[in-house]
Design a protein around this motif. Sequence first.
Motif, PDB file in Angstrom:
ATOM      1  N   ILE A   1      18.104 -13.964 -11.692  1.00 27.05           N
ATOM      2  CA  ILE A   1      18.245 -12.529 -11.950  1.00 27.05           C
ATOM      3  C   ILE A   1      17.840 -12.284 -13.396  1.00 27.05           C
ATOM      4  CG2 ILE A   1      19.808 -10.548 -12.020  1.00 27.05           C
ATOM      5  CD1 ILE A   1      21.589 -12.003 -10.003  1.00 27.05           C
ATOM      6  N   GLY A   2      16.784 -11.513 -13.579  1.00 25.38           N
ATOM      7  CA  GLY A   2      16.284 -11.252 -14.919  1.00 25.38           C
ATOM      8  C   GLY A   2      16.886  -9.988 -15.510  1.00 25.38           C
ATOM      9  N   ILE A   3      17.627 -10.129 -16.597  1.00 23.21           N
ATOM     10  CA  ILE A   3      18.196  -8.975 -17.291  1.00 23.21           C
ATOM     11  C   ILE A   3      17.194  -8.516 -18.346  1.00 23.21           C
ATOM     12  CG2 ILE A   3      20.155  -8.080 -18.605  1.00 23.21           C
ATOM     13  CD1 ILE A   3      20.857  -9.072 -15.799  1.00 23.21           C
ATOM     14  N   PRO A   4      16.717  -7.268 -18.280  1.00 24.79           N
ATOM     15  CA  PRO A   4      15.722  -6.792 -19.258  1.00 24.79           C
ATOM     16  C   PRO A   4      16.214  -6.945 -20.691  1.00 24.79           C
ATOM     17  CG  PRO A   4      16.000  -5.219 -17.453  1.00 24.79           C
ATOM     18  CD  PRO A   4      17.083  -6.235 -17.304  1.00 24.79           C
ATOM     19  N   GLU A   5      15.285  -7.309 -21.581  1.00 25.61           N
ATOM     20  CA  GLU A   5      15.644  -7.477 -22.985  1.00 25.61           C
ATOM     21  C   GLU A   5      16.034  -6.138 -23.619  1.00 25.61           C
ATOM     22  OE1 GLU A   5      12.777  -9.558 -25.255  1.00 25.61           O
ATOM     23  OE2 GLU A   5      12.728 -11.303 -23.915  1.00 25.61           O
ATOM     24  N   LYS A   6      15.340  -5.086 -23.205  1.00 27.13           N
ATOM     25  CA  LYS A   6      15.646  -3.757 -23.738  1.00 27.13           C
ATOM     26  C   LYS A   6      16.674  -3.075 -22.845  1.00 27.13           C
ATOM     27  CE  LYS A   6      13.489   0.580 -25.198  1.00 27.13           C
ATOM     28  NZ  LYS A   6      12.221   1.355 -25.270  1.00 27.13           N
TER      29      LYS A   6
ATOM     30  N   ASN B   1      18.313   3.202 -16.866  1.00 23.80           N
ATOM     31  CA  ASN B   1      17.763   2.989 -15.519  1.00 23.80           C
ATOM     32  C   ASN B   1      16.800   1.806 -15.503  1.00 23.80           C
ATOM     33  OD1 ASN B   1      18.842   5.451 -14.049  1.00 23.80           O
ATOM     34  ND2 ASN B   1      17.806   6.416 -15.784  1.00 23.80           N
ATOM     35  N   PRO B   2      17.326   0.595 -15.637  1.00 20.22           N
ATOM     36  CA  PRO B   2      16.453  -0.582 -15.630  1.00 20.22           C
ATOM     37  C   PRO B   2      16.078  -0.978 -14.208  1.00 20.22           C
ATOM     38  CG  PRO B   2      18.717  -1.286 -15.809  1.00 20.22           C
ATOM     39  CD  PRO B   2      18.737   0.230 -15.799  1.00 20.22           C
ATOM     40  N   GLN B   3      15.101  -1.860 -14.089  1.00 16.50           N
ATOM     41  CA  GLN B   3      14.761  -2.451 -12.795  1.00 16.50           C
ATOM     42  C   GLN B   3      15.233  -3.898 -12.823  1.00 16.50           C
ATOM     43  OE1 GLN B   3      10.700  -2.026 -11.570  1.00 16.50           O
ATOM     44  NE2 GLN B   3      10.872   0.153 -11.267  1.00 16.50           N
ATOM     45  N   ILE B   4      16.354  -4.139 -12.187  1.00 18.49           N
ATOM     46  CA  ILE B   4      16.947  -5.482 -12.146  1.00 18.49           C
ATOM     47  C   ILE B   4      16.942  -5.947 -10.691  1.00 18.49           C
ATOM     48  CG2 ILE B   4      18.967  -6.887 -12.688  1.00 18.49           C
ATOM     49  CD1 ILE B   4      19.777  -4.683 -14.691  1.00 18.49           C
ATOM     50  N   ILE B   5      16.122  -6.919 -10.411  1.00 18.17           N
ATOM     51  CA  ILE B   5      16.000  -7.413  -9.038  1.00 18.17           C
ATOM     52  C   ILE B   5      17.072  -8.460  -8.779  1.00 18.17           C
ATOM     53  CG2 ILE B   5      14.443  -8.434  -7.338  1.00 18.17           C
ATOM     54  CD1 ILE B   5      13.630  -5.678  -8.524  1.00 18.17           C
ATOM     55  N   HIS B   6      17.883  -8.202  -7.765  1.00 19.22           N
ATOM     56  CA  HIS B   6      18.942  -9.160  -7.423  1.00 19.22           C
ATOM     57  C   HIS B   6      19.231  -9.078  -5.936  1.00 19.22           C
ATOM     58  CE1 HIS B   6      22.222  -6.113  -6.961  1.00 19.22           C
ATOM     59  NE2 HIS B   6      21.379  -5.412  -7.695  1.00 19.22           N
ATOM     60  N   PRO B   7      19.688 -10.163  -5.348  1.00 24.32           N
ATOM     61  CA  PRO B   7      19.959 -10.169  -3.904  1.00 24.32           C
ATOM     62  C   PRO B   7      21.313  -9.554  -3.579  1.00 24.32           C
ATOM     63  CG  PRO B   7      20.472 -12.311  -4.823  1.00 24.32           C
ATOM     64  CD  PRO B   7      19.912 -11.482  -5.957  1.00 24.32           C
ATOM     65  N   VAL B   8      21.525  -9.297  -2.297  1.00 26.61           N
ATOM     66  CA  VAL B   8      22.850  -8.931  -1.800  1.00 26.61           C
ATOM     67  C   VAL B   8      23.598 -10.260  -1.660  1.00 26.61           C
ATOM     68  CG1 VAL B   8      24.165  -7.870   0.074  1.00 26.61           C
ATOM     69  CG2 VAL B   8      21.950  -6.928  -0.590  1.00 26.61           C
ATOM     70  N   LEU B   9      24.358 -10.595  -2.687  1.00 25.84           N
ATOM     71  CA  LEU B   9      24.971 -11.921  -2.788  1.00 25.84           C
ATOM     72  C   LEU B   9      26.469 -11.815  -3.020  1.00 25.84           C
ATOM     73  CD1 LEU B   9      24.862 -15.034  -3.202  1.00 25.84           C
ATOM     74  CD2 LEU B   9      24.319 -14.570  -5.601  1.00 25.84           C
TER      75      LEU B   9
ATOM     76  N   GLU C   1       8.635  -9.033  -6.451  1.00 25.96           N
ATOM     77  CA  GLU C   1       9.958  -9.110  -7.043  1.00 25.96           C
ATOM     78  C   GLU C   1      10.170  -7.931  -7.996  1.00 25.96           C
ATOM     79  OE1 GLU C   1      12.499 -11.061  -6.350  1.00 25.96           O
ATOM     80  OE2 GLU C   1      11.306 -11.994  -4.779  1.00 25.96           O
ATOM     81  N   ASN C   2      10.192  -6.733  -7.422  1.00 28.90           N
ATOM     82  CA  ASN C   2      10.507  -5.538  -8.205  1.00 28.90           C
ATOM     83  C   ASN C   2      11.319  -4.592  -7.327  1.00 28.90           C
ATOM     84  OD1 ASN C   2       8.624  -4.325  -6.458  1.00 28.90           O
ATOM     85  ND2 ASN C   2       6.970  -4.481  -7.947  1.00 28.90           N
ATOM     86  N   GLU C   3      11.616  -3.414  -7.856  1.00 26.82           N
ATOM     87  CA  GLU C   3      12.473  -2.481  -7.110  1.00 26.82           C
ATOM     88  C   GLU C   3      11.845  -2.072  -5.782  1.00 26.82           C
ATOM     89  OE1 GLU C   3      16.098  -0.245  -6.870  1.00 26.82           O
ATOM     90  OE2 GLU C   3      15.437  -1.847  -8.179  1.00 26.82           O
ATOM     91  N   ILE C   4      10.518  -1.859  -5.771  1.00 32.96           N
ATOM     92  CA  ILE C   4       9.840  -1.477  -4.526  1.00 32.96           C
ATOM     93  C   ILE C   4       9.954  -2.590  -3.498  1.00 32.96           C
ATOM     94  CG2 ILE C   4       7.591  -0.965  -3.492  1.00 32.96           C
ATOM     95  CD1 ILE C   4       6.848   0.483  -6.074  1.00 32.96           C
ATOM     96  N   GLY C   5       9.659  -3.827  -3.928  1.00 30.72           N
ATOM     97  CA  GLY C   5       9.753  -4.961  -3.011  1.00 30.72           C
ATOM     98  C   GLY C   5      11.146  -5.147  -2.461  1.00 30.72           C
TER      99      GLY C   5
END
Length: 264
Positions: free
Chosen positions: A225-230, A234-242, A35-39
Motif C-alpha cells: 500500500i503506497g502512501i503518497p509523500e504529499k 483527496n489522495p489516490q491510495i490503492i488498497h485491497p478489501v483486507l 493499480e490506481n483508483e480507476i483500476g
Amino acid sequence: MGGKIAEKKLEFISIVAINIMWLFLIAVWFLSGFENEIGSLIRTYCFGYGAYGSDVIISKTISMILPPAVITAILTILFFKSEFFRRGIFATTVFLIILLIPVYIIRTNMVASPPLPVDKEIPTDIKFLDIDGNIFNFSQVGDDEYILTFFYISCHGSCPLIIYEVKRISLKSDIPIVMVSLNPADDVKKLRAFYFENGFKKTVKIIRAEREDLVRFIESLNLSIGIPEKVSENPQIIHPVLFIRCKGNKVLSEVYGLGVFEKF
C-alpha cells in the motif's frame, strides 16, 4: 434497390455495434489491471475482485460477457446469409484477436498486491491517535482477539465495502475492530465526525498516525500500500478489501474480500 441499401446499412450498423461492445469490454478488462483508483473501482464493482468470493466473481464476469455475446449471436443468426455481414464478422473477429494479444501481454505484466504473510507481528511501538485524541498503540490490546482493517475518509473504491463489512461484523459479533486510516490528512476531528456519521458500534475503534509512522506500520506487515509523500485531502491510495484477524500483536489469519465473519 432501396431495400437492399437499407439492409446493407443495417448490417453495417450491426457490425459497428458489435465492435463497440467488444472493444468496451476489452477496455474495461484492461483498465481493471491498473493499480490506481480507476483500476480498483473496476475490479471491485465490475468483477468483484478483492471484495467477493469466487462464486460472485464468476457470476459478475459472466454478466459482463453475456450481453455482447448474446447480441452478437442474435445479429449473426439474423444476417448470416449476407456475404457482406459474414465478411464483416470475420474481419471483426480477426481484429479483436489481434488486439487481445498485446492487451493480454501488457495486463499480465501488471504487478498485483502480494498476499499478507501470516507469520508477521503487529508492531507495538508505533504511536496512533484515536478519535478522542488519546494515544493508542497495539500493546494496549493485551492478548485479546480483534480484527484490523484499513480505510480512509475520501476513498470511494474499496472503502464503502469495508465500512459495510465492519458494520455487518459488528451486528454479528462483539469482537473489537480496529480501523486504521491510510490518509494522514484524516485528522482526529474528521475521523470523529466520520465515526458518528456512520453509526459505528463501540466495538469499532478508528485510529490515525502521521505519515512516517503509518508507512512504517504498513511496511512491517509487508503490505503493498503506497502512501503518497504529499499529504492531501483527496489522495489516490490503492488498497485491497483486507481484514486481518489478530491476537495481541500476533497475526492469526487474513481475508481478502467480504464474508469475513464466516471465513474467520
